[in-house]
Scaffold this active site. Sequence first.
Site, short mmCIF file in Angstrom:
data_model
loop_
_atom_site.label_atom_id
_atom_site.label_comp_id
_atom_site.label_asym_id
_atom_site.label_seq_id
_atom_site.Cartn_x
_atom_site.Cartn_y
_atom_site.Cartn_z
N LYS A 88 12.38 3.48 -0.18
CA LYS A 88 12.92 2.81 0.88
C LYS A 88 14.18 2.12 0.53
O LYS A 88 14.32 1.45 -0.66
CB LYS A 88 11.90 1.76 1.51
CG LYS A 88 12.16 1.46 2.97
CD LYS A 88 11.19 0.47 3.36
CE LYS A 88 11.46 -0.02 4.72
NZ LYS A 88 10.24 -1.05 5.22
N SER A 163 9.09 -0.22 10.01
CA SER A 163 10.43 0.21 9.49
C SER A 163 10.47 1.23 8.43
O SER A 163 11.58 1.61 8.10
CB SER A 163 10.95 -1.08 9.07
OG SER A 163 10.27 -1.37 7.86
N SER A 187 4.83 -2.26 8.49
CA SER A 187 5.93 -1.23 8.44
C SER A 187 5.77 -0.15 7.34
O SER A 187 6.40 0.65 7.44
CB SER A 187 7.26 -1.94 7.84
OG SER A 187 7.94 -2.48 8.93
#
Lengths: 536, 490
Positions: A88, A163, A187
Amino acid sequence: MPDFTRLHAHEMSRLLRAGEISSRALTEAHLAAAERQNGALNAWLTIYRADAIAQAGAADARIAEARRAGPAALAALHPLCGVPVALKDLVSVKGGQATAGSKILRGYIAPFDSTVTARLREAGAVILGKTNMDEFAMGSSTEHSAYGPTANPWDLTRVPGGSSGGSAAAVASYHTPLAIGTDTGGSIRQPASMCGIVGLKPTYGRVSRFGIVAFASSLDQIGPLARDARDAALLLHAVAGRDERDATSAPIPVPVELLSLPESDDEAASYLKGLRIALPREYFVEGMEPGVAARIREAVAAMEAAGATVDEVSLPHTDYGLASYYIIAPAEASSNLARYDGVRYGFSDRSSGEFIADYLRTRGGGFGPEVKRRIMLGTYALSAGYYDAYYLKAQKVRTLIKADFDAVWAAGFDAICAPTSPTVAFPLGARTEDPVAMYLSDACTLPINMAGLPGAAIPAGLSEGLPVGLQIVGAPWSELSMLRLARAYEGITARAPWRALEPAELHLTDDPTTPSPVGRRQRTASASAEGSGVQA
Amino acid sequence: MTAAEPAASRYEAVIGIEIHCQLKTVSKMFCGCSTEIDGAAPNSHCCPVCLGLPGVLPTINKKAVEFVIATGFAIEAKVATTTRWDRKNYFYPDLPKGYQISQYQLPLAAEGRLTFDTSDGPFTVCVRRAHLEEDTGRLIHAELDGRRVSLIDFNRSGMPLMEIVTEPDIRTAEQARRYAEELRLLMQTIGASDAEMENGQMRVEANVSIRPRGQEAFGTRVEVKNMNSMRAVERAIAFEIERQTVAVDAGEKIHMETRGWDEARQSTYHMRPKEEENDYRYFPEPDLPPLLTSPEWLAEIKARLPELPSARRRRYRDEQGLSAYDADVLVNDATAAALFEGAVAADPAVPPKLLANWVTGEYMRLAKGGEGSGAAAVDPAELAALVELVVDGSISGTNAKEVFAEHFATGRGVSSIVKARGFEQISDAGALGTAIDTVLAANPAAVADYRAGKAEVLGFLVGQVMKATRGQANAGMVQNALRERLDKAE
């Protein structure tokens, strides 16, 4: 040539050691898949093609050297040596960008590796690149990225969740077998659920946060996204463990058994015998889609049929989770994000020539609306005169939420099963104008962060052609047990029809306007194929 | 009360002091960067952590914590068993994280006190709290290519600081200076800080207000900064009290403000208004778990404490018979005190008071001259030996001073200096006898006077013998031998 991208990480690991494939070939195949589809999905913010190939070459050399040195040397290699992984874009990689999905970090190059990065390098994993995300991990759809939204590979008109939506979409699309995500309120689990893959948020303190761009320090955890429980276990093993550079990381040993979850479905399924599972009634919230509730109840029934005991329990403070989370997380974020002032790195608007005005312009122009909303919320909650009423009160609620879970463990339950998200993936744009509707997407996941507990999302069939994720919550440090449970569920559903279904848009190349016919066919999969469909 | 009365009898000053001390640790507060930043090139001593880059986390410097705990014990404070870190949030370019990690609700030490002497006798100041925090970077305003710019040096960012805050107990500028001096001495004694004000290792800020005598409510306080020496502390506060007195007498209102001390003009000047308290939005630092100080650890730190200035003064006075003045002089000068302690240890038979006289007299006089590295050459054992020679009469006091000066300058051994200079006193009965015979023969009148009962003449005769031996005779022996000869011949 077989399609290497369809392999699981544990299969890649076996083939690499056997000398049947090379990390170089694996890496090339994954890079090609990512590059081919990223225009349609926008899952990746950066692809480290040259670096990844160099790392793959180094991994091949390590494996060859170990093969020459003998079985002991080969066994000493981490199973992830030579296996591709995505990060990420809030994980620091020395010499690479870490935008955290924000314009304000545009141009910032991290001069150091995060602990997670360093541990992956040590294991010999190949870092393919960085994935898209909601800005500073604030969001549940990956639409709040300054670099555009990521699409869901099951339906390009829908969100992948967030996310960590870029990581989830990349794994679900076979661009990488593994990805690192972060989870502050759901997330990792919510996008894993919406993309039909496995995601694990470890116990707070299990994985070092050093070098991970912070959102809310007391809630953030780093964890794996993968296509099965065994792969998630391998990635967790590689990155977990005490780190001197993170004072909140715990000196709790990482179980080596994570590397040897059962291969056989039957052996895996036997874990369910006598297991006590709690089903919290508060998690079947108002507004939950019937298809989601049905899949969860079917999954739990399947576990019961395989020998587990299931009892309904109450987690009475669940209702207060969302409100208190939206005090604590923004409060910490308002402070964590104060450093982005344009003075030292990243985006800087110096057009006014005046110091205070430049601050305002930099932050005003560098942050997106959701981040600004949370900074304002948090700043307000911490202000003199409001601190006791909001922040302190929220911390007390947090203690009560934790106590709810403690009571479940004290009653002898091994795990809690619940929905991950009240809905399947929603259409792009459906909730961007309604922050509270977006926040409700995490109603079932954020209490787990508040309590610091480990939580996983695992595929449990489809509803309306879109994946539903079963959430498994465990006692602190019980990740191994949770993954055994996840693996057991894989075992009992191995031959379920929905297991054979794949994201609809996989055959798509760079044109999002023309969904592939294959996709359409699979999206309208029959209702009977969606259910848990356990073999007898 | 009339305006004609002196201001000091009409108004009372209320003063609280905040002191920041840079702690003497090897590395910074929350990272591994070296604290040797003096004279270093700008931004040469920083890392991702003290630059506040995205994703970094702090780790605690245990030594810094120990220094604050030690200070807590030294000021008889309550030392916390659980302490916590808090974030103090504010924006400033020299603060890279946008917050300072400090301690707000649970400081490491609270409710301490410090007692010291003033010209009015002993005075005790209550210390509200002592806590740990990190320093900021430093802004340098300069002109670059014709443009006015602000440059930031982050070398200081993350340096460990201890903040010590008093209650508003102080009433005079002298008390304020003495408090700061005593605290500096304490820091140096326990090794927590070099506490040199000149280079910012110790920063003193005073909150000063005045109120009519007898009034309980505090007046409006003014914060005074930029005092770079102990003398400046006293003068700045005295100036501020006087300024406020004149203003209040003239019917003016005192404004909450921060004022700086201007050394050149010997006055304070307005820096910025302080109309309302800043809202720092303190909250517990989530990146650092609360710190539990175990009883064992605390006991260990306490046991490691050196003798504190107050205890040392007491010991010098009560056990070693030193005057209060000498005790204080020694306690305030670590090198002199070490020399004194060393000499006492080298020869416990020599009265400590005599040794103290030599240290506070000859030694400190020469040391103050600052010639070369003389002070370093002084060997406590040699000093003890020299004083012993004076005590047993082997050498005269005057000659001893010359010997000491040479030892101070060269480090040469006392006995070899005495020998080389021929300062050994004549203690040989035979040699003395000849001199005495000569003197007695040359002074028949004095001999007669002595025998007639004028005992005081003996002193004159001793002097004559000393003169004849050019001071090298042992005066005690001369006196005894003379008395023996005169008494026997009767």
